[in-house]
Design a protein around this motif. Sequence first.
Motif, PDB file in Angstrom:
ATOM      1  N   UNK A 215       7.285  -5.692 -16.121  1.00  0.00           N
ATOM      2  CA  UNK A 215       6.662  -5.121 -14.928  1.00  0.00           C
ATOM      3  C   UNK A 215       5.190  -4.774 -15.185  1.00  0.00           C
ATOM      4  N   UNK A 216       4.913  -4.241 -16.364  1.00  0.00           N
ATOM      5  CA  UNK A 216       3.541  -3.874 -16.710  1.00  0.00           C
ATOM      6  C   UNK A 216       2.655  -5.118 -16.843  1.00  0.00           C
ATOM      7  N   UNK A 217       3.201  -6.172 -17.463  1.00  0.00           N
ATOM      8  CA  UNK A 217       2.429  -7.408 -17.602  1.00  0.00           C
ATOM      9  C   UNK A 217       2.114  -8.009 -16.240  1.00  0.00           C
ATOM     10  N   UNK A 218       3.098  -7.973 -15.344  1.00  0.00           N
ATOM     11  CA  UNK A 218       2.892  -8.507 -14.002  1.00  0.00           C
ATOM     12  C   UNK A 218       1.884  -7.653 -13.236  1.00  0.00           C
ATOM     13  N   UNK A 219       1.982  -6.334 -13.389  1.00  0.00           N
ATOM     14  CA  UNK A 219       1.045  -5.436 -12.695  1.00  0.00           C
ATOM     15  C   UNK A 219      -0.384  -5.696 -13.135  1.00  0.00           C
ATOM     16  N   UNK A 220      -0.577  -5.986 -14.408  1.00  0.00           N
ATOM     17  CA  UNK A 220      -1.921  -6.219 -14.934  1.00  0.00           C
ATOM     18  C   UNK A 220      -2.405  -7.645 -14.689  1.00  0.00           C
ATOM     19  N   UNK A 221      -1.521  -8.502 -14.159  1.00  0.00           N
ATOM     20  CA  UNK A 221      -1.931  -9.870 -13.855  1.00  0.00           C
ATOM     21  C   UNK A 221      -1.837 -10.818 -15.025  1.00  0.00           C
ATOM     22  N   UNK A 222      -1.085 -10.421 -16.073  1.00  0.00           N
ATOM     23  CA  UNK A 222      -0.869 -11.302 -17.216  1.00  0.00           C
ATOM     24  C   UNK A 222       0.483 -12.026 -17.091  1.00  0.00           C
TER      25      UNK A 222
END
Length: 382
Positions: A215-222
């Motif tokens: 979820x964090x990777x997706x939120x940051x656009x990675x």
Amino acid sequence: MVTTAIICEFNPFHNGHKYLMDTARRVTQADFVIAIMSGNFVQRGEPAIIDKWARTKACLKAGADLVVELPCFASFAPANLYAYYGVRTAHDLGIVDYLAFGSETGRTAEDLQNLADKLDGRDDIFTTNLKENLDTGKSYASCVASALGFTPGANDILGIEYIRALRKLDSSIIPFSIERISGEKISSAADIRSAIKENKDISNFLPKEICHIPAEEIRKGRGPVFIENFEQAIMMSLRSKTHEEIAMLPYVSEGLEYAIYKNACSSTSLDSFLQAVTCARYTKSRIRRICLASMLGIKRDDLQHTPGYIKVLGLRKSAGKLLNILQENSKVPIGTSTAKMAEYDKHLTNISRRITDVYTLGYPNPSCRIGDLELTHSAVFE
């Protein structure tokens, strides 16, 4: 000291992987569990949905002691090459006692050894049947299934190839299979990736301690990163090659270069290209691997390369002494810095840099698409 290795992708890490890792540690009574993990591209011929550092973090938080990278040029190779280089890495670590892996059908390592005997030509009837099936023009995997009389699962096939690789290397590592489980909170990585693509909640299928990482990777656009993110790069790389240059790519044979060239020119999307070239003889996974090799500049000779070092992606802080033990026992240099490892194998370093630089171009957030992360991104310590 007992050490157990798991060759893996963890794309993404889920509850089934947690069960595999915990069971492997418990049954083999391992002091340390080492994950030999694919990097930014994976065995089905696709990019990993989140990058190797995020997946390393999840792996360590879920219980692994050390994560090392499977040689990058082999991470999206067919099962035999993927397995060979994974097993070679385990063997070269110098301290691995067991190799644990999943099995869809619950077959023991002994069962899989018998199947490996057949593929190694130790069963004349099987060899004859396999040759007859191959003469029909079908894919190798389907011909093997026909000759065996059943269709082995993807993990069963890898298990067989792990055993064949252990034999080839004359390794003392003991193979150990673990039956895959099912349940309300168990889902395949493929289904989880599909759910992510559809913006569905996947939290029930991930261990609580690592649920926030994708979820964090997706939120940051990675993330998420899909093969469609590289559509134009792949089509450009194919269209810019001659028939002769396509013929020199890995996994291209028997005139396949003509179909690839023709359809790369006539197809208006990656999906339509894959649909046009895929057939009974050439699976979609094989065509995707060719696409990645073209885009990433992987040559046939690269698939015969002997890695000169082992790259550490991450380490659990409580297992700090493990790295010291490995540095004393590993058959090749091992370390956390790609820049420092370059002195042992510049060719592998160059491939690793190129693959990571291309992968980051697939990040949804343009501001994250910086280069040289292979040299600047530190190992993960949890």
